[in-house]
Design a protein around this motif. Structure first.
Motif, PDB file in Angstrom:
ATOM      1  N   VAL A 155       0.848  -1.197   0.000  1.00 29.15           N
ATOM      2  CA  VAL A 155       0.000   0.000   0.000  1.00 29.15           C
ATOM      3  C   VAL A 155       0.886   1.250   0.000  1.00 29.15           C
ATOM      4  N   GLN A 156       1.920   1.218   0.839  1.00 30.87           N
ATOM      5  CA  GLN A 156       2.833   2.365   0.924  1.00 30.87           C
ATOM      6  C   GLN A 156       3.485   2.641  -0.430  1.00 30.87           C
ATOM      7  N   GLU A 157       3.986   1.570  -1.044  1.00 27.00           N
ATOM      8  CA  GLU A 157       4.682   1.690  -2.334  1.00 27.00           C
ATOM      9  C   GLU A 157       3.747   2.258  -3.415  1.00 27.00           C
ATOM     10  N   GLU A 158       2.525   1.711  -3.483  1.00 26.34           N
ATOM     11  CA  GLU A 158       1.555   2.160  -4.494  1.00 26.34           C
ATOM     12  C   GLU A 158       1.142   3.609  -4.267  1.00 26.34           C
ATOM     13  N   ALA A 159       0.931   3.970  -3.005  1.00 25.16           N
ATOM     14  CA  ALA A 159       0.505   5.337  -2.685  1.00 25.16           C
ATOM     15  C   ALA A 159       1.596   6.347  -3.033  1.00 25.16           C
ATOM     16  N   VAL A 160       2.843   6.030  -2.662  1.00 25.24           N
ATOM     17  CA  VAL A 160       3.957   6.947  -2.963  1.00 25.24           C
ATOM     18  C   VAL A 160       4.149   7.067  -4.476  1.00 25.24           C
ATOM     19  N   ALA A 161       4.049   5.937  -5.184  1.00 22.32           N
ATOM     20  CA  ALA A 161       4.191   5.950  -6.646  1.00 22.32           C
ATOM     21  C   ALA A 161       3.108   6.841  -7.279  1.00 22.32           C
ATOM     22  N   ALA A 162       1.874   6.701  -6.787  1.00 27.23           N
ATOM     23  CA  ALA A 162       0.765   7.505  -7.318  1.00 27.23           C
ATOM     24  C   ALA A 162       0.995   8.994  -7.043  1.00 27.23           C
ATOM     25  N   LEU A 163       1.470   9.312  -5.846  1.00 34.39           N
ATOM     26  CA  LEU A 163       1.693  10.718  -5.484  1.00 34.39           C
ATOM     27  C   LEU A 163       2.826  11.341  -6.300  1.00 34.39           C
ATOM     28  N   ALA A 169       6.896  15.530  -4.659  1.00 37.55           N
ATOM     29  CA  ALA A 169       8.241  14.979  -4.445  1.00 37.55           C
ATOM     30  C   ALA A 169       8.147  13.696  -3.630  1.00 37.55           C
ATOM     31  N   GLN A 170       9.100  12.782  -3.870  1.00 37.45           N
ATOM     32  CA  GLN A 170       9.010  11.451  -3.247  1.00 37.45           C
ATOM     33  C   GLN A 170       9.194  11.482  -1.727  1.00 37.45           C
ATOM     34  N   ALA A 171      10.178  12.265  -1.243  1.00 35.57           N
ATOM     35  CA  ALA A 171      10.469  12.238   0.205  1.00 35.57           C
ATOM     36  C   ALA A 171       9.282  12.683   1.061  1.00 35.57           C
ATOM     37  N   PRO A 172       8.681  13.878   0.771  1.00 37.87           N
ATOM     38  CA  PRO A 172       7.517  14.253   1.576  1.00 37.87           C
ATOM     39  C   PRO A 172       6.349  13.288   1.412  1.00 37.87           C
ATOM     40  N   SER A 173       6.180  12.750   0.179  1.00 39.42           N
ATOM     41  CA  SER A 173       5.100  11.778  -0.067  1.00 39.42           C
ATOM     42  C   SER A 173       5.287  10.555   0.835  1.00 39.42           C
ATOM     43  N   GLN A 174       6.532  10.058   0.861  1.00 39.66           N
ATOM     44  CA  GLN A 174       6.848   8.874   1.667  1.00 39.66           C
ATOM     45  C   GLN A 174       6.568   9.141   3.150  1.00 39.66           C
ATOM     46  N   LYS A 175       6.978  10.329   3.593  1.00 42.04           N
ATOM     47  CA  LYS A 175       6.818  10.692   4.998  1.00 42.04           C
ATOM     48  C   LYS A 175       5.333  10.727   5.387  1.00 42.04           C
ATOM     49  N   VAL A 176       4.522  11.384   4.532  1.00 41.89           N
ATOM     50  CA  VAL A 176       3.088  11.517   4.807  1.00 41.89           C
ATOM     51  C   VAL A 176       2.400  10.157   4.766  1.00 41.89           C
ATOM     52  N   VAL A 177       2.724   9.345   3.753  1.00 40.81           N
ATOM     53  CA  VAL A 177       2.117   8.010   3.616  1.00 40.81           C
ATOM     54  C   VAL A 177       2.475   7.140   4.829  1.00 40.81           C
ATOM     55  N   THR A 178       3.734   7.194   5.262  1.00 40.06           N
ATOM     56  CA  THR A 178       4.170   6.417   6.440  1.00 40.06           C
ATOM     57  C   THR A 178       3.383   6.845   7.675  1.00 40.06           C
ATOM     58  N   ALA A 179       3.213   8.158   7.840  1.00 39.35           N
ATOM     59  CA  ALA A 179       2.469   8.677   8.998  1.00 39.35           C
ATOM     60  C   ALA A 179       1.019   8.199   8.974  1.00 39.35           C
ATOM     61  N   ILE A 180       0.403   8.218   7.780  1.00 35.06           N
ATOM     62  CA  ILE A 180      -0.999   7.783   7.653  1.00 35.06           C
ATOM     63  C   ILE A 180      -1.122   6.299   8.009  1.00 35.06           C
ATOM     64  N   VAL A 192      -5.428   6.192   1.575  1.00 35.30           N
ATOM     65  CA  VAL A 192      -4.108   6.737   1.919  1.00 35.30           C
ATOM     66  C   VAL A 192      -3.770   7.902   0.989  1.00 35.30           C
ATOM     67  N   ILE A 193      -4.026   7.708  -0.324  1.00 32.51           N
ATOM     68  CA  ILE A 193      -3.727   8.759  -1.308  1.00 32.51           C
ATOM     69  C   ILE A 193      -4.589  10.000  -1.048  1.00 32.51           C
ATOM     70  N   ALA A 196      -3.329  11.758   1.976  1.00 27.42           N
ATOM     71  CA  ALA A 196      -2.018  12.356   1.683  1.00 27.42           C
ATOM     72  C   ALA A 196      -2.178  13.652   0.890  1.00 27.42           C
ATOM     73  N   LEU A 197      -3.124  13.653  -0.053  1.00 31.78           N
ATOM     74  CA  LEU A 197      -3.357  14.855  -0.878  1.00 31.78           C
ATOM     75  C   LEU A 197      -3.794  16.045  -0.025  1.00 31.78           C
ATOM     76  N   LYS A 198      -4.482  15.761   1.078  1.00 28.41           N
ATOM     77  CA  LYS A 198      -4.920  16.842   1.967  1.00 28.41           C
ATOM     78  C   LYS A 198      -3.759  17.397   2.792  1.00 28.41           C
ATOM     79  N   ARG A 199      -2.759  16.517   3.041  1.00 28.28           N
ATOM     80  CA  ARG A 199      -1.669  16.923   3.925  1.00 28.28           C
ATOM     81  C   ARG A 199      -0.465  17.501   3.180  1.00 28.28           C
ATOM     82  N   LEU A 200      -0.328  17.142   1.926  1.00 30.70           N
ATOM     83  CA  LEU A 200       0.867  17.592   1.186  1.00 30.70           C
ATOM     84  C   LEU A 200       0.730  19.051   0.736  1.00 30.70           C
TER      85      LEU A 200
END
Length: 200
Positions: A155-163, A169-180, A192-193, A196-200
Motif C-alpha cells: 500500500v505504501q509503495e503504491e501510494a507513494v508511486a501515485a503521489l 516529491a518522493q520524500a515528503p510523499s513517503q513521509k506523509v504516507v508512512t504517517a498515515i 491513503v492517497i 495524503a493529498l490533503k496533507r501535502l
C-alpha cells in the motif's frame, strides 16, 4: 579519512546534499531518511562513508551513526553496492530495516526497488548475526510505531508511486504516507492517497 562533514546546507534534494564548509562545497549522496532529518535546517552534520574507485570519488552522508553502520553492513553483502544500500535505507528507516532482518522478512525487503528475493534472502542470512553482535537487534532499538507488514508495504509503495506521478516529491510523499499508515495500518491505498493529498 573523513569522519563527518559539518556546515551549511547549500543545496538539498531527496538524493543529495551540498554542504558548505568554509567556502568548500562537498557533494554528498544521502538517503530519504537523512533528507527527512536535515530538511528545513540551515546547517547539519553528516557522518561520511567514502567510496573511492578508479573512476570516481563518492561521498555518502548519514544523519546518524546507526544509519551509516547499517549502510556499511549492507555494502558488505555480495551484490549490494552503495546506490542499492542507499535505496534500501531510503525505503526503510534504520529501525524498520533492523526489524525486517531480525524477523527474516524477505518479502518486505524485496519490495525495495532493485532487490529480488534472492538478494533479500542473502541480506538477511549475511546480516542477521552481525546485527545482533552490533547490539542492533530489535530489542536494542526503539522501533517507532508498528512494523510494516508486507501488505502495508505494498500500500505504501503504491501510494507513494501515485503521489509522485501526480507531481509531488518522493520524500515528503513517503513521509506523509508512512504517517498515515502508522495511524491506520489497514487503510486501503485509495484512502491513503486521498488523505495524503490533503496533507501535502
Amino acid at each position: 579519512m573523513i569522519e563527518y562533514i559539518k556546515g551549511e546546507i547549500a543545496e538539498l534534494s531527496p538524493a543529495s546534499a551540498t554542504i558548505d564548509c568554509n567556502g568548500l562545497g562537498y557533494a554528498v549522496n544521502i538517503s530519504l531518511n537523512t533528507y527527512a532529518a536535515i530538511q528545513g535546517k540551515k546547517s547539519c552534520k553528516l557522518y561520511i562513508y567514502e567510496a573511492i574507485r578508479e573512476d570516481a570519488y563518492i561521498l555518502y552522508g548519514f544523519a546518524d551513526k546507526q544509519e551509516r553502520e547499517l549502510f556499511l553492513l549492507l555494502i558488505s553483502v555480495s551484490g549490494i553496492g552503495g546506490n542499492t544500500a542507499r535505496m534500501i535505507l531510503s525505503a526503510l528507516s534504520p529501525s524498520e530495516l533492523i526489524n525486517v532482518i531480525s524477523t527474516e522478512n524477505a518479502n518486505l525487503l524485496k519490495t525495495v526497488k532493485g532487490i529480488g528475493l534472492k538478494t533479500a534472502q542473502r541480506v538477511i542470512v549475511d546480516l542477521k548475526d552481525k546485527i545482533k553482535t552490533c547490539g542492533m537487534a530489535s530489542g536494542a532499538v526503539d522501533i517507532t510505531g508498528p512494523a510494516f507488514t508486507a501488505a502495508n508495504a505494498q500500500v505504501q509503495e503504491e501510494a507513494v508511486a501515485a503521489l509522485t506521478m501526480l507531481g509531488f516529491a518522493q520524500a515528503p510523499s513517503q513521509k506523509v504516507v508512512t504517517a498515515i499508515l502508522k495511524e491506520d495500518a489497514n487503510a486501503p491505498v485509495e484512502q491513503v492517497i486521498k488523505l495524503a493529498l490533503k496533507r501535502l
